[in-house]
Each structure stands twice: as C-alpha cells, then as structure tokens.
Design a protein around this motif. Sequence first.
Motif, mmCIF file in Angstrom:
data_model
loop_
_atom_site.group_PDB
_atom_site.id
_atom_site.type_symbol
_atom_site.label_atom_id
_atom_site.label_comp_id
_atom_site.label_asym_id
_atom_site.label_seq_id
_atom_site.Cartn_x
_atom_site.Cartn_y
_atom_site.Cartn_z
ATOM 1 N N THR A 128 0.899 -1.149 -0.045
ATOM 2 C CA THR A 128 0.081 0.098 -0.068
ATOM 3 C C THR A 128 0.742 1.279 -0.093
ATOM 4 N N PRO A 129 0.481 2.369 -0.623
ATOM 5 C CA PRO A 129 1.436 3.380 -0.536
ATOM 6 C C PRO A 129 1.538 3.937 0.844
ATOM 7 N N ASP A 131 2.552 6.493 3.677
ATOM 8 C CA ASP A 131 1.994 7.744 4.058
ATOM 9 C C ASP A 131 3.378 8.875 4.385
ATOM 10 N N VAL A 133 3.235 11.751 5.746
ATOM 11 C CA VAL A 133 3.311 12.355 7.380
ATOM 12 C C VAL A 133 3.796 11.271 8.314
ATOM 13 N N ILE A 134 3.511 9.999 8.159
ATOM 14 C CA ILE A 134 3.761 9.052 9.343
ATOM 15 C C ILE A 134 5.526 8.811 8.973
ATOM 16 N N ALA A 137 7.507 11.587 10.333
ATOM 17 C CA ALA A 137 7.393 11.907 11.729
ATOM 18 C C ALA A 137 8.217 10.879 12.391
ATOM 19 N N MET A 141 11.719 10.994 14.566
ATOM 20 C CA MET A 141 11.528 10.552 16.039
ATOM 21 C C MET A 141 12.399 9.208 16.404
ATOM 22 N N ILE A 145 14.392 8.269 20.030
ATOM 23 C CA ILE A 145 14.013 7.100 20.683
ATOM 24 C C ILE A 145 15.047 6.243 21.183
ATOM 25 N N TYR A 151 20.430 5.843 26.817
ATOM 26 C CA TYR A 151 20.501 6.330 28.064
ATOM 27 C C TYR A 151 19.710 5.418 29.219
#
Lengths: 274, 108
Positions: A128-129, A131, A133-134, A137, A141, A145, A151
């Motif tokens: 599936t194409p 996204d 945005v995801i 983001a 991140m 993480i 840490y």
Amino acid sequence: MKKLGLLLVILSGALLLYATVDFPLWGDPSSPASLHVSPRYIEKTMEETSVPNIVTAVLADYRGFDTMFETTVIFGAGVVCFLLLRVLGGEEGDHYYRHLPTGVTIHVKGAKGKSLSGEFERIDMLWTPYDLVIKTACRIMIPFIQIYALYVIAHGHHSPGGGFQGGVILGASVILLAISQNLRTALRRIGEKTVGILCAIGVFIYAGTGALCLALGRNFLDYAALASVLGTDPVTARSHGILIVETGVGIAVMATMIWIYNNVSSAGRYDEGL
Amino acid sequence: MLVIALLVVGLVFFTGGGVGILRFPDFFTRLHPAGKLDTLGSLLMMLAVAIYNLEHFSWEALLTSLKIMLIVLFIFLSSPTATHSIVDAGIRAGMVPWRKETPEEKAE
C-alpha cells in the motif's frame, strides 16, 4: 499427546498453587525476606557495589544468575518464534518490482526471486502506498528514541531502567521503522542473520562475563574478580560488571523483539508484514 | 495561580475528549477528540507541572522542567501522527464516514 500435555500442565499448575500456601503472608514483617534479606541489601548495597539503585544491584549482581537465565528465556522465545514460524526455502510464485526512477511496476510470473540492481525495489501484492506524514514523523523520532534507549541502559545504576527496558525501547524503534516504512526497509537496515547473531551475542556477553569471573578465580558472576582486568578496585568493578551484563541483556532483548516482530507480523515469510 | 489555571483548562480539554470519544457517532469522529483534545490537554497539564516544578528556582529544577517540555514535544509529534495513521488505516479498511440522515432516509 495433547491430552498428556494438558494433564502435565494442570498437574504442575496445581503443584505451584499448592506451594503458594506455604508462602509467608503478603507484607508480613516477620517473614525471612523482610527480616534478613531486604535490610542487608538496603544497608550494604552502596558500600559493596557502589550502585545507588538497589534494584539494579540486586537484579544484576546479587541475583545475577537468575537474570542470566531470564535473558536465556528471552533468547529461547526468539528462537522458538523463528523455528515455528519461519518459512524457509525459495519463494515460488509471482513477484512484483518497482522501477524507482519512473515508478513503473513490473510483474514477473512464476519465477524465483531475482537479485536486484539499485534501480529496482521489490514490492508485494499487499503493498500500500505509505504515508508521507507517518514516514517523516517516524524518521524524526526514531533517532531520539534510540538515544533515549541507550540512556536507559547506561543510566540503570542511578535511575529506573536497565538492560531489559532499554533493550525493549531499542527494539521498538526498529519495529517503528518497520511499521512506518515496511518490513523490507527494516530488514535492509538490520538483517535476519544480524538479528539472530546479536541475540546470541547478548546472552554470550552475560554468560561470558560470568565465565571470565570464574576464570579469574572467583565465583561465577562475582564481578569483583574483574578488578584486575578493568584496573579498578573490587567495588567499582562490581558496578562496571553490572553495566557490562546490562549491555548484554539490552542487546539480547532488542534483537529478540525485532526477531519476534519480523516473524509474527509477516507469518514467517518476511515479505510485506502488516 | 497560573499552574491551577493551566491544570483546570487541561482538565476541561481532557473531559471534552473523554465525552467526545464516548458520544460521537462513528470511528472517524471519535478519533477527532481523541487526537486533538488529548494532545492539547496533555500539553497544558505538562506545562503546568513544569512551571510548578520551577517554584523554587534552581538549575536542576530547570533541567527537570526542560525534560518535561521534551515529553510535551514528543507527544506533540507522535500523538497526531498516530491519529493520522489510524484514520488512514480506517479509510483503507473501507470504513465510510458518518453523515447525518437526510429527511427522506428518516422517513423510510
């Protein structure tokens, strides 16, 4: 065979339940644990291991043997997932490739998988194409993480944390990559063989540290023996020894998380995954 | 005073979010309060905690407050992204957004 297994499970369960009757009451101040064990840890941990976080000291030093086998259990879970789910052998059937510069999709019927030049990307029927945005983001991140996970592993001496927690966060960051992009991308970053080897290396670091202590003339997992190797006094050596085994635990847990996710999400075929 | 105000406003947003999740008619509209109000609510509440922490000023307290603000930043990035991906998955799974019934449909 199944009935026999069920019978065994019920019997061992009943045995365990029967054994719990003999336990001291919850929070009983006169139980052996509260009378002798806990006060000793609370009073002596700092001077014996120089680790402010007593939980870490108990986990990785006083009861290091227990934690070693916990790590082994996690390793075993990863191996079992691999053995049960992984579909080995060549993939017959249709293959789909996408030419990256033009976006043209090519359908190859009934052939074995081909090795790809840089311009082609293997895709799947379920593709599936993804996204933007995801993707973006998660790309922002994931490094943070991972730094946070390191840490947590390194700071287990002073705050809540340690190998198990940090390893899980590290594994989750790679799983996030697999979710936000796809499984193939994550596998390109950290391959199946790498994961398996890392998993074993983690357990090896732990057990190897124990064996090294044995070779240096102390008990198994008595990190004070490492003082001569690390060039410190025995108390600091115990603190450093905890860090070494925590690193091993972290590597093993991270690799196992990724390994289990890879196998479960793609039902062992390592294609699209979710 | 500012802390109390921020906490109360954050609480209002959280309550609105909770009521919205329970009361809205379908998947997409429910995600709307879950994504938006929770993000803003947690932002305000974290801000309140960070300010409260600075009551007796010291560099360590400032560091702690900065860490709290980092959590806010993380939530601000991740929560809308998660909502977005859930909505995306819902559309791909073929869920049809809810709309108000027209009078003809009600009559049937």
